[in-house]
Design a protein around this motif. Structure first.
Motif, short mmCIF file in Angstrom:
data_model
loop_
_atom_site.label_atom_id
_atom_site.label_comp_id
_atom_site.label_asym_id
_atom_site.label_seq_id
_atom_site.Cartn_x
_atom_site.Cartn_y
_atom_site.Cartn_z
N GLN A 1 0.84 -1.18 0.00
CA GLN A 1 0.00 0.00 0.00
C GLN A 1 0.88 1.23 0.00
N MET A 2 0.71 2.07 -1.01
CA MET A 2 1.55 3.26 -1.17
C MET A 2 0.69 4.50 -1.06
N ASN A 3 0.94 5.29 -0.05
CA ASN A 3 0.20 6.53 0.19
C ASN A 3 1.12 7.73 0.07
N SER A 4 0.53 8.89 -0.09
CA SER A 4 1.30 10.14 -0.18
C SER A 4 2.42 10.03 -1.19
N LEU A 5 2.09 9.53 -2.35
CA LEU A 5 3.10 9.27 -3.37
C LEU A 5 3.75 10.56 -3.85
N LYS A 6 5.03 10.44 -4.17
CA LYS A 6 5.84 11.57 -4.64
C LYS A 6 6.40 11.23 -6.01
N PRO A 7 6.73 12.25 -6.80
CA PRO A 7 7.35 11.96 -8.12
C PRO A 7 8.59 11.08 -8.01
N GLU A 8 9.34 11.22 -6.93
CA GLU A 8 10.53 10.39 -6.77
C GLU A 8 10.23 8.93 -6.47
N ASP A 9 8.98 8.59 -6.28
CA ASP A 9 8.59 7.19 -6.14
C ASP A 9 8.43 6.51 -7.50
N THR A 10 8.53 7.26 -8.57
CA THR A 10 8.41 6.71 -9.90
C THR A 10 9.51 5.68 -10.16
N ALA A 11 9.11 4.48 -10.53
CA ALA A 11 10.07 3.39 -10.73
C ALA A 11 9.31 2.15 -11.21
N VAL A 12 10.08 1.15 -11.59
CA VAL A 12 9.51 -0.18 -11.76
C VAL A 12 9.61 -0.89 -10.42
N TYR A 13 8.50 -1.43 -9.98
CA TYR A 13 8.43 -2.11 -8.69
C TYR A 13 8.42 -3.62 -8.91
N TYR A 14 9.31 -4.29 -8.19
CA TYR A 14 9.47 -5.73 -8.32
C TYR A 14 9.11 -6.43 -7.01
N CYS A 15 8.43 -7.52 -7.17
CA CYS A 15 8.14 -8.41 -6.05
C CYS A 15 9.19 -9.52 -6.03
N ALA A 16 9.58 -9.97 -4.85
CA ALA A 16 10.59 -11.01 -4.75
C ALA A 16 10.28 -11.92 -3.57
N ALA A 17 10.76 -13.17 -3.67
CA ALA A 17 10.53 -14.17 -2.63
C ALA A 17 11.86 -14.77 -2.20
N THR A 18 11.96 -15.07 -0.91
CA THR A 18 13.18 -15.64 -0.38
C THR A 18 12.89 -16.75 0.61
N ARG A 19 13.74 -17.75 0.61
CA ARG A 19 13.66 -18.82 1.60
C ARG A 19 14.46 -18.47 2.85
N ALA A 20 15.19 -17.37 2.78
CA ALA A 20 16.02 -16.96 3.90
C ALA A 20 15.16 -16.51 5.08
N ILE A 21 15.74 -16.60 6.24
CA ILE A 21 15.10 -16.07 7.44
C ILE A 21 15.98 -14.97 7.99
N GLY A 22 15.44 -14.20 8.90
CA GLY A 22 16.21 -13.09 9.44
C GLY A 22 15.95 -11.80 8.66
N ARG A 23 16.94 -10.94 8.63
CA ARG A 23 16.79 -9.61 8.05
C ARG A 23 16.92 -9.68 6.52
N ILE A 24 15.83 -9.71 5.83
CA ILE A 24 15.79 -9.93 4.37
C ILE A 24 15.68 -8.60 3.64
N THR A 25 16.73 -7.79 3.73
CA THR A 25 16.67 -6.45 3.17
C THR A 25 17.57 -6.23 1.97
N THR A 26 18.31 -7.24 1.54
CA THR A 26 19.20 -7.08 0.41
C THR A 26 18.73 -7.93 -0.77
N GLN A 27 19.04 -7.47 -1.97
CA GLN A 27 18.63 -8.19 -3.17
C GLN A 27 19.16 -9.62 -3.20
N ARG A 28 20.39 -9.80 -2.76
CA ARG A 28 21.01 -11.12 -2.88
C ARG A 28 20.35 -12.14 -1.96
N ALA A 29 19.52 -11.68 -1.03
CA ALA A 29 18.81 -12.62 -0.16
C ALA A 29 17.66 -13.30 -0.88
#
Length: 124
Positions: A82-110
């Motif tokens: 859910q994206m609210n208060s959108l700004k022009p700088e939010d313009t981008a291609v948005y990708y969904c991703a899935a990981t089997r990793a546990i813990g802090r899953i904040t990097t692409q390589r995860a």
């Protein structure tokens, strides 16, 4: 193998809202952490938000904190952004991703699986 299909992107005016959806198929959805990343032209792909298995923890990129919210519905094999208060700088291609990793899953390589992306354009 996990297949991910994003939907909900489009053109919106600054200050508006959009909700992105990502439908997953192929494996037990609840066993995966899920993330949303975005990539603007000429920029690196960056984390927008992530939610771990069972939704017990969430993570957000600094630029979207307080405006975006990630959630998951394991019964529907779907994760939402859910994206609210959108700004022009939010313009981008948005990708969904899935990981089997546990813990802090904040990097692409995860992440193990990626969707094709959906365009979000915010006009000023």
């Amino acid at each position: 193998q996990v297949q991910l299909v994003e939907s909900g992107g489009g053109l919106v005016q600054a200050g508006g809202s959009l909700r992105l959806s990502c439908a997953a198929s192929g494996r037990t959805f609840s066993n995966y952490g899920m993330g949303w990343f975005r990539q603007a032209p000429g920029k690196e792909r960056e984390l927008v938000a992530a939610v771990v298995r069972r939704g017990v923890s969430t993570y957000y990129g600094d630029s979207v904190k307080g405006r975006f919210s990630i959630s998951r519905d394991d019964a529907k094999n779907t994760v939402y952004l859910q994206m609210n208060s959108l700004k022009p700088e939010d313009t981008a291609v948005y990708y969904c991703a899935a990981t089997r990793a546990i813990g802090r899953i904040t990097t692409q390589r995860a992440y193990d699986y990626w969707g094709q992306g959906t365009q979000v354009t915010v006009s000023s």
